[in-house]
Write a protein that holds these residues in place. Structure first.
Motif, PDB file in Angstrom:
ATOM      1  N   ASP A   1      67.779  76.618  37.786  1.00  0.00           N
ATOM      2  CA  ASP A   1      68.017  77.680  36.788  1.00  0.00           C
ATOM      3  C   ASP A   1      66.710  78.404  36.466  1.00  0.00           C
ATOM      4  OD1 ASP A   1      70.671  77.082  36.664  1.00  0.00           O
ATOM      5  OD2 ASP A   1      70.496  75.737  34.925  1.00  0.00           O
ATOM      6  N   THR A   2      65.641  77.642  36.302  1.00  0.00           N
ATOM      7  CA  THR A   2      64.339  78.255  36.004  1.00  0.00           C
ATOM      8  C   THR A   2      63.888  79.153  37.153  1.00  0.00           C
ATOM      9  OG1 THR A   2      63.708  76.310  34.691  1.00  0.00           O
ATOM     10  CG2 THR A   2      61.938  77.762  35.424  1.00  0.00           C
TER      11      THR A   2
ATOM     12  N   GLU B   1      68.179  72.043  36.446  1.00  0.00           N
ATOM     13  CA  GLU B   1      67.369  72.810  35.487  1.00  0.00           C
ATOM     14  C   GLU B   1      66.241  73.555  36.213  1.00  0.00           C
ATOM     15  OE1 GLU B   1      65.918  70.369  32.367  1.00  0.00           O
ATOM     16  OE2 GLU B   1      67.904  69.886  31.570  1.00  0.00           O
ATOM     17  N   LYS B   2      65.684  72.913  37.229  1.00  0.00           N
ATOM     18  CA  LYS B   2      64.634  73.585  38.002  1.00  0.00           C
ATOM     19  C   LYS B   2      65.195  74.772  38.771  1.00  0.00           C
ATOM     20  CE  LYS B   2      61.579  69.592  38.593  1.00  0.00           C
ATOM     21  NZ  LYS B   2      60.893  68.698  39.556  1.00  0.00           N
TER      22      LYS B   2
ATOM     23  N   ASN C   1      65.818  82.424  37.135  1.00  0.00           N
ATOM     24  CA  ASN C   1      65.337  83.311  36.065  1.00  0.00           C
ATOM     25  C   ASN C   1      64.018  83.968  36.448  1.00  0.00           C
ATOM     26  OD1 ASN C   1      67.524  82.691  34.435  1.00  0.00           O
ATOM     27  ND2 ASN C   1      66.476  80.993  33.397  1.00  0.00           N
ATOM     28  N   LEU C   2      63.133  83.208  37.051  1.00  0.00           N
ATOM     29  CA  LEU C   2      61.839  83.765  37.451  1.00  0.00           C
ATOM     30  C   LEU C   2      62.007  84.845  38.524  1.00  0.00           C
ATOM     31  CD1 LEU C   2      59.657  80.508  37.611  1.00  0.00           C
ATOM     32  CD2 LEU C   2      59.464  82.372  35.956  1.00  0.00           C
TER      33      LEU C   2
END
Length: 389
Positions: free
Chosen positions: A346-347, A343-344, A350-351
């Protein structure tokens, strides 16, 4: 006075010790049976002599050695302290200060100072009834006359094993590792010295840094405390492990586990802990090689099996070295990968995407405004973002 930091530190320490010696001697006049005061005077002389030997200050060692012997005779109860001896030791204390200052300044003792030394030491011998005359070196007799340890679990190695790792600042601080070898050679016979190179420094060698360690085999009848005195001045800045003669298996295992975390082979670990000599290791490797390429040979034996079967090293010590090797290699392999929450990740992706979009918009505005410095800055930012992607 142009002194490097190490010798300046030695001079400061000597001055402090001589002040303590003077105070203890003055109190001994009123309390001659006080063992704590006698021990304090002895420790001061012992430390000055020991550290002076590390620096190669022979005049300090020779003069203080006789004083130390006299104090040791008093400490053991063979000689009683009296006011006449106290007065003489105070004069010897003052002379030690002169000899130390000459040594640190690199000055040769003048004829007058040498005569003062001889006169004071002659007076000391006379007052002690010749009790402190130099004894013949009986280190061989001491060791050979010792009873061997009972039972299994002990080695037959007659040598002390010293494992030393100097700090990188040792040379910069004025410490010469060879001076320690010279001092140890005065305690007995150095049978073997192996230099160990710090593998972590291979890419960043510096001529003013110390990248070496020493593995030393010393045949001596001295006590551990005396041998440790060779490292008195560098103890806080280096790693020193000392293994006594005929040490128990647990001592070898402790030495192996205390060695720096290097990815060494089994043979190298056994040499580093003193279980094998370098020549013994080379002989075993030659035998292993001959066996491997012999037409009549079966499966090749590993080094650990050979030294165990020959009785050169106890099985428990070999197993400890193997475990240490496996542990280090396991740490080295696991250090190459890390776990990260998906999840980190993926974040983060995106950033980075949003950063690319925002950067493109800012670059477009900068070009419309015709601001060259802003355009150049945005160009650098765009390149860095691309590298992240």
């Amino acid at each position: 006075m142009n002194l490097d930091s190490a010798q300046q530190g030695y001079l400061t320490e000597c001055n402090e010790l001589l002040v303590e010696m003077e105070g203890a001697l003055l109190r001994l006049e009123d309390d001659p049976d006080n063992s704590d005061l006698i021990n304090a005077v002895f420790r001061a002389a012992h430390t000055i002599k020991g550290t002076g030997g590390v620096f190669g200050f022979d005049d300090v060692v020779e003069f203080t050695h006789v004083v130390e012997n006299a104090l040791d005779t008093i400490r053991s109860g063979e000689l009683k302290i009296n006011s006449e001896l106290v007065a003489l030791f105070l004069s010897l204390r003052d002379q030690m200060e002169i000899v130390v200052e000459h040594a640190v300044n690199g000055e040769t003792l003048s004829g007058e100072v040498k005569k003062q030394n001889d006169d004071l030491l002659a007076s000391l011998v006379a007052l002690t009834g010749g009790e402190i005359e130099e004894k013949e070196d009986d280190s061989d007799e001491k060791i050979s006359s010792e009873e061997p340890y009972d039972g299994a679990g002990c080695s037959e190695n007659e040598n002390w094993h010293l494992s030393v790792r100097f700090s990188k600042d040792a040379l910069r601080d004025g410490m010469d590792p060879l001076s320690i070898l010279r001092y140890l050679s005065g305690m007995g016979d150095i049978k073997q010295v192996i230099t160990v190179f710090d593998k972590d420094d291979e890419e960043e060698l510096s001529p003013i840094d110390c990248h070496l360690g020493l593995e030393i085999a010393l045949f001596s009848g001295e006590e551990k405390e005396t041998i440790e005195s060779a490292f008195e001045f560098v103890r806080e800045d280096c790693l020193v492990h000392i293994l006594p003669p005929r040490a128990k298996i647990k001592h070898y295992i402790e030495m192996i586990n205390a060695l720096p975390e290097d990815d060494n082979k089994i043979g190298e670990l056994l040499v580093s802990c003193g279980a094998l000599t370098k020549s013994e290791l080379e002989g075993v490797i030659d035998e292993q090689t001959e066996h491997r390429f012999s037409p009549a040979a079966g499966s090749s034996q590993i080094l650990g099996e050979i030294v165990t079967e020959k009785g050169m090293v106890q099985k428990e010590v070999v197993e400890a070295a193997a475990e240490k090797q496996q542990r280090v290699r396991s740490l080295n392999s696991t250090a190459k990968t890390i776990r990260v929450d998906s999840e980190k990740l993926d974040t983060l992706v995106n950033l980075v995407g949003e950063m690319v979009i925002a950067g493109a918009g800012t670059d477009l505005i900068a070009r419309r405004l015709g601001d060259d410095s802003l355009v150049e800055s945005m160009s650098v930012m765009s390149r860095l973002v691309e590298e992240i992607r």
